[in-house]
Every structure is written in structure tokens, then in C-alpha cells.
Motif scaffolding. Structure first.
Motif, PDB file in Angstrom:
ATOM      1  N   GLU A 145       0.832  -1.212   0.000  1.00  0.00           N
ATOM      2  CA  GLU A 145       0.000   0.000   0.000  1.00  0.00           C
ATOM      3  C   GLU A 145       0.863   1.256   0.000  1.00  0.00           C
ATOM      4  N   LEU A 146       2.053   1.169   0.577  1.00  0.00           N
ATOM      5  CA  LEU A 146       2.919   2.346   0.685  1.00  0.00           C
ATOM      6  C   LEU A 146       4.086   2.285  -0.298  1.00  0.00           C
ATOM      7  N   GLN A 147       4.049   1.285  -1.157  1.00  0.00           N
ATOM      8  CA  GLN A 147       5.149   1.061  -2.105  1.00  0.00           C
ATOM      9  C   GLN A 147       6.505   0.883  -1.424  1.00  0.00           C
ATOM     10  N   TRP A 148       6.489   0.248  -0.286  1.00  0.00           N
ATOM     11  CA  TRP A 148       7.753  -0.136   0.345  1.00  0.00           C
ATOM     12  C   TRP A 148       7.999  -1.586  -0.075  1.00  0.00           C
TER      13      TRP A 148
ATOM     14  N   VAL B  58      -5.605  12.834  -4.319  1.00  0.00           N
ATOM     15  CA  VAL B  58      -5.679  12.518  -5.744  1.00  0.00           C
ATOM     16  C   VAL B  58      -4.273  12.624  -6.329  1.00  0.00           C
ATOM     17  N   ILE B  59      -3.783  11.489  -6.828  1.00  0.00           N
ATOM     18  CA  ILE B  59      -2.444  11.460  -7.425  1.00  0.00           C
ATOM     19  C   ILE B  59      -2.586  10.995  -8.868  1.00  0.00           C
ATOM     20  N   PHE B  60      -2.226  11.844  -9.788  1.00  0.00           N
ATOM     21  CA  PHE B  60      -2.388  11.555 -11.216  1.00  0.00           C
ATOM     22  C   PHE B  60      -3.820  11.109 -11.515  1.00  0.00           C
ATOM     23  N   SER B  61      -4.756  11.883 -11.071  1.00  0.00           N
ATOM     24  CA  SER B  61      -6.202  11.649 -11.269  1.00  0.00           C
ATOM     25  C   SER B  61      -6.708  10.332 -10.668  1.00  0.00           C
ATOM     26  N   ILE B  62      -5.880   9.674  -9.861  1.00  0.00           N
ATOM     27  CA  ILE B  62      -6.358   8.479  -9.149  1.00  0.00           C
ATOM     28  C   ILE B  62      -6.478   8.830  -7.668  1.00  0.00           C
ATOM     29  N   GLU B  63      -7.669   8.572  -7.120  1.00  0.00           N
ATOM     30  CA  GLU B  63      -7.827   8.883  -5.694  1.00  0.00           C
ATOM     31  C   GLU B  63      -7.271   7.745  -4.852  1.00  0.00           C
ATOM     32  N   LYS B  64      -6.374   8.123  -3.949  1.00  0.00           N
ATOM     33  CA  LYS B  64      -5.828   7.138  -3.020  1.00  0.00           C
ATOM     34  C   LYS B  64      -6.244   7.513  -1.606  1.00  0.00           C
ATOM     35  N   ILE B  65      -6.657   6.532  -0.850  1.00  0.00           N
ATOM     36  CA  ILE B  65      -7.094   6.804   0.518  1.00  0.00           C
ATOM     37  C   ILE B  65      -6.143   6.124   1.498  1.00  0.00           C
ATOM     38  N   ALA B  66      -5.554   6.927   2.379  1.00  0.00           N
ATOM     39  CA  ALA B  66      -4.715   6.353   3.436  1.00  0.00           C
ATOM     40  C   ALA B  66      -5.603   6.052   4.630  1.00  0.00           C
ATOM     41  N   THR B  69      -5.673   0.700   8.356  1.00  0.00           N
ATOM     42  CA  THR B  69      -5.494  -0.721   8.033  1.00  0.00           C
ATOM     43  C   THR B  69      -4.362  -0.946   7.025  1.00  0.00           C
ATOM     44  N   ASP B  70      -3.848   0.145   6.441  1.00  0.00           N
ATOM     45  CA  ASP B  70      -2.701  -0.012   5.528  1.00  0.00           C
ATOM     46  C   ASP B  70      -1.462  -0.462   6.284  1.00  0.00           C
ATOM     47  N   MET B  71      -1.453  -0.246   7.581  1.00  0.00           N
ATOM     48  CA  MET B  71      -0.274  -0.588   8.373  1.00  0.00           C
ATOM     49  C   MET B  71      -0.681  -1.526   9.505  1.00  0.00           C
ATOM     50  N   LYS B  72      -0.159  -2.724   9.448  1.00  0.00           N
ATOM     51  CA  LYS B  72      -0.553  -3.749  10.434  1.00  0.00           C
ATOM     52  C   LYS B  72      -0.257  -3.297  11.866  1.00  0.00           C
ATOM     53  N   ALA B  73       0.819  -2.520  12.036  1.00  0.00           N
ATOM     54  CA  ALA B  73       1.195  -2.087  13.385  1.00  0.00           C
ATOM     55  C   ALA B  73       0.106  -1.203  13.994  1.00  0.00           C
ATOM     56  N   LEU B  74      -0.565  -0.409  13.132  1.00  0.00           N
ATOM     57  CA  LEU B  74      -1.637   0.458  13.642  1.00  0.00           C
ATOM     58  C   LEU B  74      -2.869  -0.374  14.008  1.00  0.00           C
ATOM     59  N   VAL B  75      -3.133  -1.409  13.227  1.00  0.00           N
ATOM     60  CA  VAL B  75      -4.245  -2.309  13.564  1.00  0.00           C
ATOM     61  C   VAL B  75      -3.978  -2.960  14.922  1.00  0.00           C
ATOM     62  N   PHE B  76      -2.746  -3.411  15.104  1.00  0.00           N
ATOM     63  CA  PHE B  76      -2.327  -4.028  16.368  1.00  0.00           C
ATOM     64  C   PHE B  76      -2.505  -3.034  17.528  1.00  0.00           C
ATOM     65  N   LEU B  77      -2.146  -1.760  17.267  1.00  0.00           N
ATOM     66  CA  LEU B  77      -2.252  -0.751  18.325  1.00  0.00           C
ATOM     67  C   LEU B  77      -3.708  -0.479  18.697  1.00  0.00           C
ATOM     68  N   VAL B  78      -4.580  -0.439  17.675  1.00  0.00           N
ATOM     69  CA  VAL B  78      -6.009  -0.231  17.955  1.00  0.00           C
ATOM     70  C   VAL B  78      -6.551  -1.386  18.793  1.00  0.00           C
ATOM     71  N   ILE B  79      -6.162  -2.620  18.421  1.00  0.00           N
ATOM     72  CA  ILE B  79      -6.623  -3.796  19.178  1.00  0.00           C
ATOM     73  C   ILE B  79      -6.089  -3.737  20.619  1.00  0.00           C
ATOM     74  N   ALA B  80      -4.801  -3.410  20.758  1.00  0.00           N
ATOM     75  CA  ALA B  80      -4.194  -3.344  22.097  1.00  0.00           C
ATOM     76  C   ALA B  80      -4.889  -2.285  22.949  1.00  0.00           C
ATOM     77  N   ASN B  81      -5.201  -1.131  22.339  1.00  0.00           N
ATOM     78  CA  ASN B  81      -5.904  -0.077  23.068  1.00  0.00           C
ATOM     79  C   ASN B  81      -7.304  -0.533  23.471  1.00  0.00           C
ATOM     80  N   TYR B 155       0.525  12.610   3.073  1.00  0.00           N
ATOM     81  CA  TYR B 155      -0.649  12.442   3.940  1.00  0.00           C
ATOM     82  C   TYR B 155      -0.405  13.090   5.299  1.00  0.00           C
ATOM     83  N   GLY B 156      -0.190  14.393   5.292  1.00  0.00           N
ATOM     84  CA  GLY B 156       0.173  15.110   6.511  1.00  0.00           C
ATOM     85  C   GLY B 156      -0.853  15.001   7.619  1.00  0.00           C
TER      86      GLY B 156
END
Lengths: 201, 201
Positions: A145-148, B58-66, B69-81, B155-156
Motif C-alpha cells: 500500500e505504501l510502495q515499500w 488525488v495522485i495523477f487523477s487516481i484517488e488514493k485513501i490512506a 489498516t494499511d499498516m498492520k502495526a496500527l491495527v495491532f495498536l487499535v486492538i491493544a488499546n 498524507y500530513g
């Protein structure tokens, strides 16, 4: 200062509350020494495995070398392992000294110092392992998803050795967790319902 | 079963060893309740901040949504919380119940259960925070040696909100660390030099 008969030479062990607690005390001390030796050995092993890991690869006639300093988490893990090894060496010497001399090295300030040190080391090594493991997952699987891109298909030998180092460090941190429970036991039972006896400073 | 007078209604508090320990007991209990409430609130806050985080680009007319769930570590953190919040809610209810009823809820099996739960939660939340923080560092700074590009310049807003969630989770895990020391104190002093008194099962 006396602490439940721990470290008192066998000839004059006072009877506090039966042999039961003395047996527990002895087991706790042996477990502590064994764990500290394991930590010392595995922390050094982990640091060496990761710190000496290197793999060169020629990509489009350019030689690229993968090394552990490319990833800050691995540098952190090597440092954490080094600290754990040095700390454990000091603690092993303390354990042996208290066994050889047969005298009591235990008092509240020392128990607090050991408790704090063990806690700090447990959380430090666990944090380092978690960060390194997260980096390793990215390196192994990539994050599309992040192109890593995954890099372990290019640097297979490097990644395997890092994996072994992380496994070794994981055992170090799990052992530190058990040890920190043991030192909590050794410290806080000094605050038991003792009516002022044996609670010497 | 009695535990150093903790939870006994004020009218009939037995005098064990002066007012000193009773004051410490009261402070420990209040600290415990406050910390558990803080953990409950901040764990929910952290889970919501990360779980609801989303940013479209929108990057080159393609919408990308961050999203998290793109990062497993964040999913893990939500579950842990989530686990930390649920666990703390149960513990807060137990603390309040024992205060309202004025009866003693304390015995060794319960003390062991609380100690184990607190330890588990402390290590779990710390591991989750460390893994998420490592991922966040990659996202913020990239890793040029591995050609992993930074994504936070794209994605600031998403990254900032993740940062707030991680900060909230860090306070949760630090509070859990303090709590696990408190529950170790509550458990292991039951094993003090008590000559069989107050050591009821």
C-alpha cells in the motif's frame, strides 16, 4: 540486616516459618542466577549476530552492501543487547559473590536498585525487539500500500541472520520479564505484614 | 480474609503497624483508581484517533485513501488499546466496588490474577506502541537505504492524527507500567515475613 535467612551460611540458618520458604528462596536464587547467565550469553550472541551481519549484492553492476546500520531499529537492538549483557554480567557477579560469601547482601535500597534495573531492562529490551521485529516484517513482506518493497528476496542471508539475532533478543527480553517479576517478589515481600521485624533498612 | 486492613470499613480498622502503612495503602488505592481511569479514557481516545483516521489524496487523477489498516502495526495498536480499555473498565469497577462495599476483595488468587493481567497489559501495550512508533518513523522519515519513501509529506493530516494516537497510547502503556509495579507490590507483600498472620488464602 536479615532477609528471611537468604544468604545466611547454612550452619546458622534461623528457622522463620518452616522449610517451605527456605526451599522457595533457594529455588528463586538459582532461577535468578541461571536466567541472568542465559541473558548474558544470548544478549552477546544477539548483538554479534546483528552487528556483524553484512551482505554484498551487485545490482546493475553497482555493488550494494546491506548492513545493520541501514536500519535504526537494528542499531537500537544491538545497543539494547549490549546494555543487557553488561547489566547481567554485573548481576551475575553479585549473585555469585552473595553465594560464595554466604553473607546477606540484601537490603531495601539494594532490592529497589535491582528491581528498578530489571524493570528498565525488561521494558528496554522488549521495546527494542518490538521495533526491530516490525522493521523485519517490512523487510520480509514489504508494504505494498505504501510502495515499500520487500528486500529479503535480495538479501536473503542478511535477513536470516537478522532473524536469528531477533529470536535471540526475544529470549533475552522474555527472560528479563521473568527476572523483573522475581526481583519484584524479592523487593515487595520486604514490605510484608512483618510488624517491623526483618524490615531493616 | 484480611489484607493489611485494606477495604475494611473505617469504623473497625484494625491497628496493624501504625498509621504509616494505612496512609500508604490509601494512597496506593487512590493512585491505582486514578491510573485505571486515565488508561480507560486514553486507550479509547487512542483507538478512536487511529481507527477513524483517513485521508484521501488525488495522485495523477487516481484517488488514493490512506487508512490505518494499511499498516498492520496500527491495527495491532487499535486492538491493544481496545483490550486495555476493556480490561481497565473491569478493574475500575472492581476498585469502586471494593471501595463502596468497604469489604476486602483481596486474596492471593485475586492478587495473582490482577498482577498477571497488569503485567500482560503493560507488555502488550508497550510492544504495540513500539511497533507503531517504528512504523511511524519510517512513514515520517522514510528509509533511503532501502528505497522506502516517506509518506507523511503526502498524507500530513493522516500522519498527525496517527501521531496523536500513538502519544495517547504511550501514556496508556506508561501508566500500565506504573500499575503493574503497584499490583506487584500488592501481591508480593502478601508473601512477607508475616509468621502466618494475614497470609490467608
Amino acid at each position: 540486616m536479615n532477609y528471611l535467612g537468604i544468604g545466611v551460611s547454612p550452619g546458622n540458618v534461623p528457622v522463620y516459618h518452616g522449610n517451605n520458604l527456605k526451599v522457595i528462596d533457594r529455588r528463586v536464587r538459582v532461577t535468578e542466577l541461571v536466567l541472568r547467565c542465559i541473558i548474558f550469553g544470548l544478549a552477546i550472541l544477539g548483538a554479534i549476530l546483528i552487528g556483524t551481519d553484512k551482505q554484498a549484492k551487485v545490482i546493475f553492476s553497482i555493488e550494494k552492501i546491506a548492513k545493520f546500520t541501514d536500519m535504526k531499529a537494528l542499531v537500537f537492538l544491538v545497543i539494547a543487547n549490549g546494555l543487557a549483557a553488561a547489566y547481567s554480567l554485573v548481576q551475575v557477579l553479585r549473585c555469585i559473590l552473595s553465594m560464595i560469601r554466604g553473607t546477606v547482601l540484601f537490603n531495601k535500597p539494594l532490592a529497589w536498585a535491582i528491581f528498578s534495573g530489571d524493570q528498565l531492562m525488561a521494558y528496554l529490551t522488549l521495546t527494542a525487539v518490538a521495533a526491530a521485529a516490525q522493521s523485519a516484517v517490512f523487510a520480509k513482506l514489504g508494504q505494498t500500500e505504501l510502495q515499500w518493497m520487500k528486500i529479503c528476496n535480495m538479501y536473503g542471508k542478511f535477513c536470516n541472520q537478522v532473524g536469528e539475532g531477533i529470536a535471540s533478543s526475544l529470549i533475552v527480553s522474555l527472560s528479563m520479564i521473568v527476572l523483573s517479576a522475581i526481583s519484584a517478589f524479592s523487593l515487595f515481600r520486604l514490605y510484608g505484614n512483618s510488624k517491623g521485624k526483618g524490615n531493616a533498612m
